[in-house]
Design a protein around this motif. Structure first.
Motif, PDB file in Angstrom:
ATOM      1  N   LEU A 252       0.948   6.811   6.003  1.00 46.48           N
ATOM      2  CA  LEU A 252       0.738   6.559   4.577  1.00 46.48           C
ATOM      3  C   LEU A 252       0.642   7.870   3.807  1.00 46.48           C
ATOM      4  N   LEU A 253      -0.127   8.811   4.321  1.00 55.77           N
ATOM      5  CA  LEU A 253      -0.246  10.120   3.684  1.00 55.77           C
ATOM      6  C   LEU A 253       1.098  10.841   3.671  1.00 55.77           C
TER       7      LEU A 253
ATOM      8  N   THR B 112       0.834  -1.199   0.000  1.00 54.48           N
ATOM      9  CA  THR B 112       0.000   0.000   0.000  1.00 54.48           C
ATOM     10  C   THR B 112       0.871   1.253   0.000  1.00 54.48           C
ATOM     11  N   THR B 113       1.876   1.247   0.846  1.00 53.65           N
ATOM     12  CA  THR B 113       2.766   2.414   0.948  1.00 53.65           C
ATOM     13  C   THR B 113       3.521   2.628  -0.350  1.00 53.65           C
TER      14      THR B 113
ATOM     15  N   VAL C 237      -4.709  16.237  -1.679  1.00 51.94           N
ATOM     16  CA  VAL C 237      -4.919  14.813  -1.417  1.00 51.94           C
ATOM     17  C   VAL C 237      -6.196  14.627  -0.615  1.00 51.94           C
TER      18      VAL C 237
ATOM     19  N   ILE D 250      -4.954  14.059  -5.925  1.00 54.75           N
ATOM     20  CA  ILE D 250      -5.060  12.660  -5.515  1.00 54.75           C
ATOM     21  C   ILE D 250      -6.493  12.490  -5.024  1.00 54.75           C
TER      22      ILE D 250
ATOM     23  N   PHE E 200       1.965   7.393  -6.230  1.00 53.47           N
ATOM     24  CA  PHE E 200       1.013   8.479  -6.462  1.00 53.47           C
ATOM     25  C   PHE E 200       1.734   9.823  -6.342  1.00 53.47           C
TER      26      PHE E 200
ATOM     27  N   LEU F 152       3.357   9.649   0.891  1.00 51.11           N
ATOM     28  CA  LEU F 152       2.974  10.192  -0.415  1.00 51.11           C
ATOM     29  C   LEU F 152       3.488  11.623  -0.574  1.00 51.11           C
TER      30      LEU F 152
ATOM     31  N   ARG G 174       2.525   1.912  -3.330  1.00 50.36           N
ATOM     32  CA  ARG G 174       1.596   2.481  -4.310  1.00 50.36           C
ATOM     33  C   ARG G 174       1.364   3.957  -4.046  1.00 50.36           C
ATOM     34  N   TRP G 175       1.170   4.316  -2.791  1.00 47.84           N
ATOM     35  CA  TRP G 175       0.917   5.716  -2.458  1.00 47.84           C
ATOM     36  C   TRP G 175       2.142   6.578  -2.724  1.00 47.84           C
TER      37      TRP G 175
ATOM     38  N   GLY H 123      -7.129   8.771  -3.397  1.00 46.59           N
ATOM     39  CA  GLY H 123      -6.112   7.742  -3.256  1.00 46.59           C
ATOM     40  C   GLY H 123      -6.741   6.371  -3.431  1.00 46.59           C
TER      41      GLY H 123
END
Length: 213
Positions: A70-71, A23-24, A90, A38, A30, A74, A26-27, A41
């Motif tokens: 996570l944010l 997940t991280t 975002v 975004i 992004f 990104l 992929r973000w 997300g």
């Protein structure tokens, strides 16, 4: 710019709704992409039982720190490549899979429906006499989504997107023409869910932008 990342669910979180290394990654991509919007997300739910997949993301008080990290990953990736995130927007998509919930096993649908439908019920293996969500259940879902929006604002999300498409709960309530009670029948009642979610977010998370798909 006109490039945007749309809110597609990754389905690679942990069973308790937290982001994983995948997940991280992929973000971060992004952030590296150059897109400045975004748009969600990906979809996140307010509780595990509302997920469309056992590996969907969930934003709760328990997972808030993980979602904040996570944010941050990104944003940091974007700043590393482009020097600033001042022009980056975002958001998170707030979702409840409703009729299409599969929260704990991809082979075991656990539909949360507002009314029975002869065709749609068959697609998820729902018995004709299975219980539907009560008005109180729907009101609690409103409260859950508002609380998740508050958590999103606290970690620095710029907006939330209230998911009202793809046959999920928000979409289904709009077509509940034969449902009795506060959330069915008239146009006013069928739009009550969305209006209550939006009003709750504006009250509890002032300044947080709101989108609807």
């Amino acid at each position: 710019n006109r490039f945007a990342i749309l809110p597609m669910e990754g389905w690679d979180s942990t069973p308790d709704g937290r982001p994983t290394e995948l997940t991280t990654r992929r973000w971060k991509r992004f952030g590296l992409s150059g897109a400045k919007l975004i748009f969600g997300g990906e979809a996140v739910t307010a509780r595990l039982e509302s997920r469309g997949n056992p590996n969907g993301l969930t934003l709760t008080s328990e997972t808030q720190k993980d979602m904040a990290a996570l944010l941050a990953a990104l944003v940091a990736a974007h700043e590393e490549r482009f020097g600033t995130s001042d022009d980056l927007l975002v958001g998170l998509q707030l979702s409840d899979a409703g009729r299409f919930t599969r929260p704990f096993d991809t082979k075991k649908p656990e539909p949360r429906v507002l009314y029975h439908h002869p065709i749609l019920d068959r697609t998820v293996g729902l018995a004709a006499d299975a219980p539907v969500l009560t008005d109180d259940d729907i009101a609690r879902t409103v409260d859950d989504l508002v609380h998740t929006a508050v958590l999103a604002q606290q970690i620095g999300v710029g907006f939330v997107d209230v998911k009202h498409c793809h046959g999920y709960l928000g979409h289904e309530v709009l077509s509940a023409v034969d449902r009795p009670g506060r959330y069915g029948g008239s146009f006013e009642n069928r739009t009550r869910f969305l209006r209550e979610v939006v009003a709750g977010i504006r009250s509890e998370a002032p300044g947080l932008d709101i989108g609807v798909r």
